[in-house]
Design a protein around this motif. Structure first.
Motif, PDB file in Angstrom:
ATOM      1  N   LEU A 158       1.166  -1.236  -0.121  1.00 40.93           N
ATOM      2  CA  LEU A 158       0.402   0.083   0.375  1.00 40.93           C
ATOM      3  C   LEU A 158       1.264   1.282   0.441  1.00 40.93           C
ATOM      4  O   LEU A 158       0.686   2.507  -0.370  1.00 40.93           O
ATOM      5  CB  LEU A 158      -0.691   0.046   1.319  1.00 40.93           C
ATOM      6  CG  LEU A 158      -1.991  -1.315   0.767  1.00 40.93           C
ATOM      7  CD1 LEU A 158      -3.141  -1.256   2.297  1.00 40.93           C
ATOM      8  CD2 LEU A 158      -3.115  -1.331  -0.238  1.00 40.93           C
TER       9      LEU A 158
ATOM     10  N   ILE B  60       1.910   1.953  -3.791  1.00 37.77           N
ATOM     11  CA  ILE B  60       0.857   2.605  -4.579  1.00 37.77           C
ATOM     12  C   ILE B  60       0.611   3.961  -3.972  1.00 37.77           C
ATOM     13  O   ILE B  60       0.803   4.353  -4.626  1.00 37.77           O
ATOM     14  CB  ILE B  60      -1.078   1.247  -4.092  1.00 37.77           C
ATOM     15  CG1 ILE B  60      -0.319   0.020  -4.593  1.00 37.77           C
ATOM     16  CG2 ILE B  60      -1.712   2.109  -4.711  1.00 37.77           C
ATOM     17  CD1 ILE B  60      -1.819  -0.659  -3.709  1.00 37.77           C
ATOM     18  N   SER B  61       0.723   4.060  -2.863  1.00 39.11           N
ATOM     19  CA  SER B  61       0.602   5.338  -2.301  1.00 39.11           C
ATOM     20  C   SER B  61       1.971   6.859  -3.065  1.00 39.11           C
ATOM     21  O   SER B  61       1.258   7.556  -3.702  1.00 39.11           O
ATOM     22  CB  SER B  61       1.152   5.483  -0.615  1.00 39.11           C
ATOM     23  OG  SER B  61       0.732   6.704  -0.876  1.00 39.11           O
TER      24      SER B  61
ATOM     25  N   ILE C  54       0.800   6.662  -6.510  1.00 39.23           N
ATOM     26  CA  ILE C  54      -0.357   7.845  -6.992  1.00 39.23           C
ATOM     27  C   ILE C  54       0.600   9.209  -6.648  1.00 39.23           C
ATOM     28  O   ILE C  54       0.430   9.539  -7.476  1.00 39.23           O
ATOM     29  CB  ILE C  54      -1.321   7.763  -5.774  1.00 39.23           C
ATOM     30  CG1 ILE C  54      -1.917   6.269  -5.619  1.00 39.23           C
ATOM     31  CG2 ILE C  54      -1.812   8.745  -5.498  1.00 39.23           C
ATOM     32  CD1 ILE C  54      -3.376   6.013  -4.768  1.00 39.23           C
TER      33      ILE C  54
ATOM     34  N   TRP D 157      -6.001  10.535  -2.491  1.00 37.66           N
ATOM     35  CA  TRP D 157      -6.475   9.199  -3.129  1.00 37.66           C
ATOM     36  C   TRP D 157      -5.672   8.315  -2.045  1.00 37.66           C
ATOM     37  O   TRP D 157      -6.476   7.216  -2.331  1.00 37.66           O
ATOM     38  CB  TRP D 157      -5.528   9.050  -4.227  1.00 37.66           C
ATOM     39  CG  TRP D 157      -6.465   9.954  -5.235  1.00 37.66           C
ATOM     40  CD1 TRP D 157      -6.452  11.078  -5.844  1.00 37.66           C
ATOM     41  CD2 TRP D 157      -7.665   9.457  -6.266  1.00 37.66           C
ATOM     42  NE1 TRP D 157      -7.554  11.716  -6.759  1.00 37.66           N
ATOM     43  CE2 TRP D 157      -8.266  10.504  -6.967  1.00 37.66           C
ATOM     44  CE3 TRP D 157      -8.395   8.059  -5.897  1.00 37.66           C
ATOM     45  CZ2 TRP D 157      -9.659  10.040  -7.858  1.00 37.66           C
ATOM     46  CZ3 TRP D 157      -9.385   8.076  -6.289  1.00 37.66           C
ATOM     47  CH2 TRP D 157     -10.185   9.397  -7.406  1.00 37.66           C
ATOM     48  N   GLY D 158      -4.467   8.171  -1.675  1.00 37.65           N
ATOM     49  CA  GLY D 158      -4.400   7.348  -0.703  1.00 37.65           C
ATOM     50  C   GLY D 158      -4.840   6.958   0.426  1.00 37.65           C
ATOM     51  O   GLY D 158      -4.779   5.632   1.181  1.00 37.65           O
TER      52      GLY D 158
ATOM     53  N   LEU E 285      -7.997   4.991  -0.658  1.00 37.29           N
ATOM     54  CA  LEU E 285      -7.943   3.404  -1.065  1.00 37.29           C
ATOM     55  C   LEU E 285      -7.630   3.295  -0.121  1.00 37.29           C
ATOM     56  O   LEU E 285      -8.583   2.025   0.090  1.00 37.29           O
ATOM     57  CB  LEU E 285      -6.833   3.597  -1.471  1.00 37.29           C
ATOM     58  CG  LEU E 285      -6.054   2.111  -1.713  1.00 37.29           C
ATOM     59  CD1 LEU E 285      -6.861   0.925  -2.763  1.00 37.29           C
ATOM     60  CD2 LEU E 285      -4.522   2.280  -2.018  1.00 37.29           C
ATOM     61  N   LEU E 286      -7.437   3.335   1.452  1.00 41.01           N
ATOM     62  CA  LEU E 286      -7.121   3.308   2.562  1.00 41.01           C
ATOM     63  C   LEU E 286      -8.705   2.911   3.099  1.00 41.01           C
ATOM     64  O   LEU E 286      -8.472   1.202   3.938  1.00 41.01           O
ATOM     65  CB  LEU E 286      -5.505   3.844   3.658  1.00 41.01           C
ATOM     66  CG  LEU E 286      -5.232   2.874   4.072  1.00 41.01           C
ATOM     67  CD1 LEU E 286      -4.456   2.003   3.984  1.00 41.01           C
ATOM     68  CD2 LEU E 286      -4.800   3.896   5.231  1.00 41.01           C
TER      69      LEU E 286
ATOM     70  N   VAL F  63     -11.028   2.562   1.778  1.00 43.41           N
ATOM     71  CA  VAL F  63     -11.777   1.316   0.514  1.00 43.41           C
ATOM     72  C   VAL F  63     -11.537   0.011   1.051  1.00 43.41           C
ATOM     73  O   VAL F  63     -12.316  -1.217   1.351  1.00 43.41           O
ATOM     74  CB  VAL F  63     -11.804   1.673  -0.378  1.00 43.41           C
ATOM     75  CG1 VAL F  63     -12.503   0.567  -1.496  1.00 43.41           C
ATOM     76  CG2 VAL F  63     -12.767   3.038  -1.136  1.00 43.41           C
ATOM     77  N   LEU F  64     -10.554  -0.319   1.787  1.00 41.56           N
ATOM     78  CA  LEU F  64      -9.881  -1.102   1.678  1.00 41.56           C
ATOM     79  C   LEU F  64      -9.879  -2.109   3.395  1.00 41.56           C
ATOM     80  O   LEU F  64     -10.088  -2.921   3.874  1.00 41.56           O
ATOM     81  CB  LEU F  64      -8.156  -1.865   1.712  1.00 41.56           C
ATOM     82  CG  LEU F  64      -8.252  -1.731   0.291  1.00 41.56           C
ATOM     83  CD1 LEU F  64      -6.174  -1.511   0.333  1.00 41.56           C
ATOM     84  CD2 LEU F  64      -8.303  -2.306  -0.621  1.00 41.56           C
TER      85      LEU F  64
ATOM     86  N   ASN G 143      -9.037  -8.037  -0.479  1.00 44.65           N
ATOM     87  CA  ASN G 143      -8.479  -7.405   0.033  1.00 44.65           C
ATOM     88  C   ASN G 143      -7.179  -7.252   0.935  1.00 44.65           C
ATOM     89  O   ASN G 143      -7.360  -8.191   1.476  1.00 44.65           O
ATOM     90  CB  ASN G 143      -9.799  -7.080   1.152  1.00 44.65           C
ATOM     91  CG  ASN G 143      -9.777  -5.529   1.795  1.00 44.65           C
ATOM     92  OD1 ASN G 143      -8.321  -5.141   1.461  1.00 44.65           O
ATOM     93  ND2 ASN G 143     -10.488  -5.133   2.463  1.00 44.65           N
TER      94      ASN G 143
END
Lengths: 255, 240
Positions: free
Chosen positions: A150, A153-154, A157, A170-171, A174-175, A177-178, A200
């Motif tokens: 993660l 991914i951040s 982004i 956005w980061g 994402l967190l 949502v997960l 997930n």
């Protein structure tokens, strides 16, 4: 010394000596203290078993440690663009790959610091070295995978945005949502819920941890739950290394 | 010996030509003034030659290294970018040591070169102070020291005197004059008097196109002064 380590060393120094890292970890330790106090009092009143209390602290430590890694990674490239310091780094002969790897390594230090801070709390709740060591090793293994994936991914982004606020938003989205599905207790028991949990990386990691700490399963019993965090960590690291030269540019957007 | 050679160098952003077919060459030890109104393509030229941007057309070499080998070019150049940002929490010494290590120097060598350059630009007494406490002139001098950290063959300075008082400008120009004794210097500026003081030749750009190139006296010839030549060339282009 390879140049990514030079980048990682300086980025870590900026994070820790600059004051941002200690401030974030201080906040983390306050939260963990409160959670530990609640867990210990519930444990004393027999509302919570010892192993459930340890599991709770590992899960909070993992979730918040990953959150802080995402926050630090989100700033790594877009933040430098905003502050105007990125061009200086790009003007050195250090490869773009070395820059992203160094930045990811530095961001991961916040996760390791969170883990270190969690240890005494695990020792208190685990009532001894044996329980704390198992929980700590579990958090180290699983948390490092999730933090790498993660955090990576951040960082991606951050590389494709020019605004620090955008990459951070956005980061965190994402967190969120997960993390949200992990708060639905019925999820793992249903077919779709099982799939969602396994896909997930946070849900599957927390499930794996609870199976070992609470249900006293063997480390190898539910190993398939680690597939998602492993795959994401490997893919994200691969993308960062492969696409680094195209992503790490003075400004995001069209060339 | 030619240290910079650009042939038909171009950069497009969509339909807009930021730089259109720039061709020029510079020799070792030359100090070239890069002149032009705002939006002329000066910073784009520097960013292309320093490999920060990729050209959409043309070829170039810097320090004898072709443009398709950016890592090798960056090893041989020093750059003071336009509006360079500085990490506020680092000290001047730390900033230069980090830069030196990024260029492959050992920890020990990095300390040595950082101390020497801080002395050269008159910042040795402030080496341990955070950059956030530096004045603008001190930051510019620190930026020039950073540009020299790898003993570059070519130095690019993008508006190094912007926002400085006359004393600060004089110090920076003196430093540029010293750099020019060994390396090729490309100096982008709006201040024509600076060019007359330190440059041996000029490139005048306007709207991405090269309007004039060569020794200052040749460019000035007939116009009376560099200022008049500059205005003639850039305003002439506007009326075409």
């Amino acid at each position: 010394m390879s140049r990514w380590t030079v980048v990682a060393e300086q980025e870590s120094r900026d994070l820790w000596v600059g004051g941002r890292g200690p401030a974030l970890v201080f906040g983390f330790s306050v939260l963990l203290s409160a959670m530990t106090y609640l867990a210990a009092t519930n444990q004393a009143m027999n509302f919570l078993e010892q192993r459930e209390a340890v599991n709770l602290i590992v899960q909070v430590g993992l979730a918040v440690g990953v959150l802080l890694t995402v926050v630090v990674s989100a700033d790594a490239i877009s933040g430098e663009r905003e502050r105007g310091t990125f061009e200086g780094l790009l003007l050195t002969p250090v490869s773009r790959r070395a820059i992203v790897v160094g930045k990811l390594a530095a961001a991961s230090t916040i996760w390791l610091a969170c883990l270190v801070v969690t240890l005494p709390y695990l020792w208190v709740l685990g009532r001894g070295v044996a329980g704390a060591v198992q929980a700590a090793l579990l958090a180290l293994t699983v948390g490092t995978l999730v933090a790498t994936g993660l955090g990576g991914i951040s960082l991606l982004i951050s590389a494709v945005t020019n605004s620090n606020k955008t990459s951070l938003a956005w980061g965190l989205l994402l967190l969120l949502v997960l993390f949200a599905p992990t708060q639905l207790p019925a999820l793992p028991k249903t077919g779709v819920g099982e799939v969602i949990t396994r896909v997930n990386p946070i849900g599957s990691s927390l499930h794996y941890v609870s199976q070992i700490l609470v249900s006293r399963r063997d480390w190898t019993h539910d190993l398939s739950y680690l597939a998602s965090p492993i795959v994401i960590a490997v893919i994200v690291t691969g993308v960062l290394i492969a696409a680094g030269p195209r992503l790490v540019r003075l400004t995001a957007g069209p060339r | 010996m030619t240290t910079i050679e650009a042939i038909g160098l171009s950069k497009r952003y969509g339909a807009r030509n930021a730089l259109d077919g720039l061709t020029f060459a510079a020799d070792q030890g030359e100090v070239i003034g890069l002149l032009g109104p705002n939006g002329a393509g000066k910073t784009t030229t520097i960013r292309l030659l320093t490999t920060i941007l990729e050209p959409t057309g043309g070829t170039f070499t810097v320090a004898g290294i072709p443009g398709d080998q950016p890592d090798r070019i960056r090893q041989r150049i020093g750059v003071l970018p336009e509006s360079a940002g500085y990490p506020a929490r680092q000290t001047g010494g730390e900033y230069l040591r980090y830069a030196a290590r990024l260029f492959g120097r050992s920890r020990h060598d990095a300390r040595g070169v950082a101390d020497r350059l801080l002395t050269d630009v008159g910042l040795s007494d402030r080496a341990g102070a955070r950059i956030s406490t530096y004045s603008r002139g001190m930051k510019q001098r620190l930026g020039i020291a950073r540009a020299l950290i790898n003993d570059p063959a070519v130095v690019f300075l993008d508006e190094p005197t912007l926002g400085l008082d006359p004393a600060g400008q004089r110090e920076i120009l003196a430093t540029i004059g010293e750099i020019g004794r060994g390396a090729t210097v490309v100096l982008s500026t709006h201040t024509l008097t600076e060019v007359e003081q330190v440059c041996t030749s000029v490139l005048i750009l306007d709207r991405g196109r090269l309007r004039a190139a060569g020794p200052i006296d040749k460019v000035v010839a007939g116009a009376g002064s560099l200022s008049a030549a500059f205005l003639n060339l850039t305003e002439e282009a506007r009326h075409v």
